[in-house]
Scaffold this active site. Structure first.
Site, PDB file in Angstrom:
ATOM      1  N   GLU A   1      22.017   9.772   5.523  1.00  0.00           N
ATOM      2  CA  GLU A   1      23.465   9.981   5.396  1.00  0.00           C
ATOM      3  C   GLU A   1      23.813  11.298   4.718  1.00  0.00           C
ATOM      4  O   GLU A   1      24.393  11.321   3.625  1.00  0.00           O
ATOM      5  CB  GLU A   1      24.110   8.816   4.650  1.00  0.00           C
ATOM      6  CG  GLU A   1      24.150   7.545   5.454  1.00  0.00           C
ATOM      7  CD  GLU A   1      25.009   6.452   4.821  1.00  0.00           C
ATOM      8  OE1 GLU A   1      25.308   6.548   3.619  1.00  0.00           O
ATOM      9  OE2 GLU A   1      25.358   5.506   5.528  1.00  0.00           O
TER      10      GLU A   1
ATOM     11  N   GLU B   1      22.585   1.116  10.544  1.00  0.00           N
ATOM     12  CA  GLU B   1      22.910   0.331   9.346  1.00  0.00           C
ATOM     13  C   GLU B   1      24.233  -0.380   9.539  1.00  0.00           C
ATOM     14  O   GLU B   1      25.200   0.212  10.029  1.00  0.00           O
ATOM     15  CB  GLU B   1      23.090   1.247   8.125  1.00  0.00           C
ATOM     16  CG  GLU B   1      21.842   1.783   7.492  1.00  0.00           C
ATOM     17  CD  GLU B   1      22.191   2.543   6.201  1.00  0.00           C
ATOM     18  OE1 GLU B   1      23.214   2.241   5.565  1.00  0.00           O
ATOM     19  OE2 GLU B   1      21.432   3.457   5.857  1.00  0.00           O
TER      20      GLU B   1
HETATM   21  C1  GAL Z   1      24.532   3.466   3.142  1.00  0.00           C
HETATM   22  C2  GAL Z   1      23.169   3.991   2.727  1.00  0.00           C
HETATM   23  C3  GAL Z   1      22.196   2.881   2.423  1.00  0.00           C
HETATM   24  C4  GAL Z   1      22.839   1.818   1.586  1.00  0.00           C
HETATM   25  C5  GAL Z   1      24.077   1.318   2.274  1.00  0.00           C
HETATM   26  C6  GAL Z   1      24.795   0.211   1.555  1.00  0.00           C
HETATM   27  O1  GAL Z   1      25.521   4.392   2.840  1.00  0.00           O
HETATM   28  O2  GAL Z   1      22.633   4.801   3.737  1.00  0.00           O
HETATM   29  O3  GAL Z   1      21.078   3.423   1.769  1.00  0.00           O
HETATM   30  O4  GAL Z   1      23.144   2.349   0.322  1.00  0.00           O
HETATM   31  O5  GAL Z   1      24.983   2.369   2.426  1.00  0.00           O
HETATM   32  O6  GAL Z   1      25.957  -0.171   2.217  1.00  0.00           O
END
Ligand code: GAL
Ligand code: ZN
Length: 681
Positions: free
Chosen positions: A153, A309
């Site tokens: 990110e 994610e």
């Molecule tokens: C994203 C990040 C992850 C985790 C996740 C939690 O922004 O890439 O590592 O922190 O959020 O929602």
């Protein structure tokens, strides 16, 4: 440009971030067993593990990662292997404290979280290249390696840095752009407020100053900052291309994010991946998600992308973190797949026991196999197998929405504007939401695209407009397209100089209007707009429009100082038409206007706007897979082709399909010319 490489996985991707270094080796074995039980076929690791992999400078500790990978691969699970460069180890920072980022006040940020680096730091780049090479040399030939996950990110915590190293990098970037100091002075319009530069070294990043800062300096800093992270991305890509030329590379995006120009990032990677966290507390979160996913599939011209994610239930970074109700994780995953994702992945596999994310849900919750999230994870894993036929297919959309980062930055980086209320993202989201309500998924396009395959192209805002963009938009209209342009467009050129004669500058001929003055509406005031006998509220923005002959007035102001003047116009050109909205109408007004636009393009539109029912079609050469999603909490009946088959097992009876709350169907039928349009019974 070379052909993008593909992820090495022969199924829809299912899995999540895995942080084995937070767990014992016995737990790894249990994890692999439960992953298999849940249908997991890929995990992302080791995203934040640099300190565990190189505990002291130059001394690597691969043993544990070797063993984790063996445990996973032994169970048939592939790896989206992170280069582990998402965050630097403490020793690197203490050796080189100058690599810590500085905020806008010039204050250095401390170690203690993640992403603790300045994107322009030469020391950081050097170390990133070294770590990436070490990872690639160690695991590049491993059969489990499916994809490279570069960094994490970009820009999540630090997307801009105002430190001395960034200043040096900014000057280099400016030299490349303008060649000479005179060129820069001309571009920045330094005659105003005595801003002329006499030495390159006098230029600094726009730290907090005495008053409003030169807008072009601010705009260039936005462009530079996006490019600085892109350069950092490229450092890793170069290493990976050299050591593992056949493995696809990605970095996980953050949906429609202001700070990074994702068109540029997508161009240098193989696979677009996204992290998406629609808020379960927001009953309309799926509407925004539709635009995010439309962007993801469009960044590489419609190619499948991957949701890398999402949360199984609650996150832990909002003020109030509401869990996902039963079925929501499933429909959220299905929505992403509907919009072209070849899989559904999560942050994270096992819920953390400690640290910043221990209250963040996971596929395997704190209660382990008994947790609700694990039960839903298993059920979803089983269902995804039924969706295998959609893998590799592409979404068909008739509407393209222009996303232009330059205009986004230009219209938001400076405080010196007619109004601070016209928000680029809010407008883009509002326009997308109207098409959602009318039943159309939206792709995103660039303003100087060929617009091939689209019947309707909409431009919520194009504050910075070039002749090239105007020519592309004009060509689209002339060959039959319906184009809609929103307010405050065509105002300035790339250096933020107002186009001669004012807005809409190079779009003047095409739109058939001239803006005499921008006329923002004060907070709390609603003016009235009349379109075809119907009255709608407008707020935030209006414009004093003058018409060029041949331009039709479709809507007029009926209140305030502009009463009686044109607010919405249309001008025919070739076999198409260019519509202009000099206002920000409420939802109902947008729906009414865009329904007419769709009608002019010969496309269907819902008579009753619907925020709950969504249908998106992914097509192979001969089959349409129409995802029908009920985002609401009440059952919903829709019409479907009599011979349609629901891949998820739902029954179509007499051309009717009933979807329970958060219900999803994936209807397979012979491919038709027009995209199937699903309506309520
Ligand atoms: C994203 C990040 C992850 C985790 C996740 C939690 O922004 O890439 O590592 O922190 O959020 O929602
Ligand atoms: Zn910096």
């Amino acid at each position: 440009m070379t052909e993008p490489r593909s992820i090495r996985l022969d199924a829809l991707a299912y899995g999540g971030d895995y942080n084995p270094d937070q767990w014992s080796e016995e737990t790894w074995v249990e994890d692999a067993r439960l992953m298999v039980e849940a249908g997991v076929n890929i995990v992302s690791l080791p995203v934040f593990s640099w300190p565990q992999l190189e505990p002291t400078p130059g001394v690597y500790n691969w043993g544990w990662l070797d063993r984790v990978i063996e445990v996973l691969w032994g169970a048939g699970i592939k790896i989206d292997l992170a280069t582990a460069t998402a965050t630097p180890p403490s020793w690197l920072i203490r050796r080189h404290p100058e690599m810590l980022p500085h905020n806008v006040d010039g204050r250095q940020l401390e170690f203690g979280s993640r992403q603790a680096y300045c994107p322009s730091s030469p020391i950081w780049k050097e170390n990133v290249a070294r770590m990436t090479r070490a990872m690639a040399e160690r695991y590049g030939n491993h059969p489990a390696l499916a994809l490279w996950h570069i960094s994490n990110e970009y820009g999540d915590h630090v997307s801009r840095c105002w430190c001395p190293a960034s200043a040096v990098h900014f000057r280099t970037w400016l030299r490349n752009r303008y060649g000479t100091l005179e060129g820069l002075n001309e571009a920045w319009g330094v005659g105003v407020w005595g801003q002329r530069y006499t030495e390159w070294d006098h230029i600094e990043p726009p730290r907090t100053a005495t008053g409003p800062i030169n807008p072009t300096q601010l705009l260039d800093f936005e462009r530079f900052s996006s490019d600085a992270l892109l350069e950092l991305f490229q450092v890793e890509i170069d290493v990976l291309r050299e050591v593992t030329p056949d493995i696809a590379v990605t970095t996980n995006f953050m949906s429609l994010l202001r700070d990074l120009n994702y068109w540029d990032f997508a161009a240098v990677e193989d696979l677009v991946t996204d992290d998406a966290y629609p808020d379960p507390a927001d009953p309309l979160a799926h509407v925004g998600a539709a635009l995010n996913y439309g962007l993801m599939r469009s960044l590489k011209g419609g190619a499948p992308w991957l949701l890398l994610e999402q949360s199984a239930s609650a996150v832990s970074w909002r003020d109030v973190n509401v869990p996902k109700a039963p079925g929501q994780m499933r429909i959220d995953s299905m929505q992403a797949i509907a919009h072209g994702s070849d899989g559904a992945m999560f942050f994270q596999w096992r819920q953390a026991k400690f640290g910043q994310e221990k209250f963040h849900s996971a596929m395997l919750g704190h209660r382990g196999e008994e947790s609700r999230s694990f039960k839903e994870t298993k059920a979803l894993g089983a269902e995804l197998k039924k969706l295998e036929p959609v893998r590799g297919t592409r979404v068909r959309a008739s509407v393209g929405l222009v996303v232009d980062w330059d205009s986004w930055w230009g219209s938001s980086a400076t405080e010196s504007l007619p109004s601070q209320r016209l928000n680029y993202a809010v407008q883009a989201r509002a326009w997308n939401a109207a098409f959602f309500r009318l039943g159309h998924p939206v792709d995103t396009v660039r303003a100087a695209d060929s617009f091939e395959g689209y019947d309707v192209v909409v431009v919520p805002n194009l504050y910075i407009a070039s002749n090239e963009q105007a020519a592309a938009l004009t060509a689209f209209v002339e060959r039959g397209g319906q184009l809609v342009v929103g307010p405050f467009s065509g105002v300035v050129d790339e250096t933020e100089k107002v186009h001669t004669g004012g807005a809409p500058g190079p779009l003047r001929e095409l739109l058939g209007i001239e803006v005499d003055e921008h006329w923002p509406i004060p907070d709390g005031i609603h003016e009235k707009l009349e379109v075809a006998g119907e009255s709608f509220a407008v707020s935030i923005w209006s414009e004093w429009l003058e018409l060029i002959s041949g331009t039709e007035v479709l809507g007029s102001h009926t209140s305030g100082e502009l009463a009686g003047r044109a607010a919405v116009t249309r001008r025919a050109s070739g076999t198409g038409a260019a519509w202009y909205l000099g206002v920000v109408p409420e939802e109902a007004g947008l729906d009414a206007l865009f329904r007419r636009v769709l009608g002019a393009a010969g496309l269907p539109a819902r008579e009753v706007p619907d925020t709950v029912l969504e249908s998106v079609t992914r097509s192979s050469e001969d089959t349409d897979y129409t995802f029908v999603l009920n985002h609401g909490t009440e059952p919903l009946a829709v019409t479907a082709a009599h011979d349609a088959v629901d891949l998820l097992g739902g029954a179509v009876a007499d051309g009717v399909l009933v979807l329970p709350r958060y219900g999803v169907a994936v209807l397979a039928s012979a491919r038709t010319g027009a995209v199937p349009f699903i309506g309520r019974v």
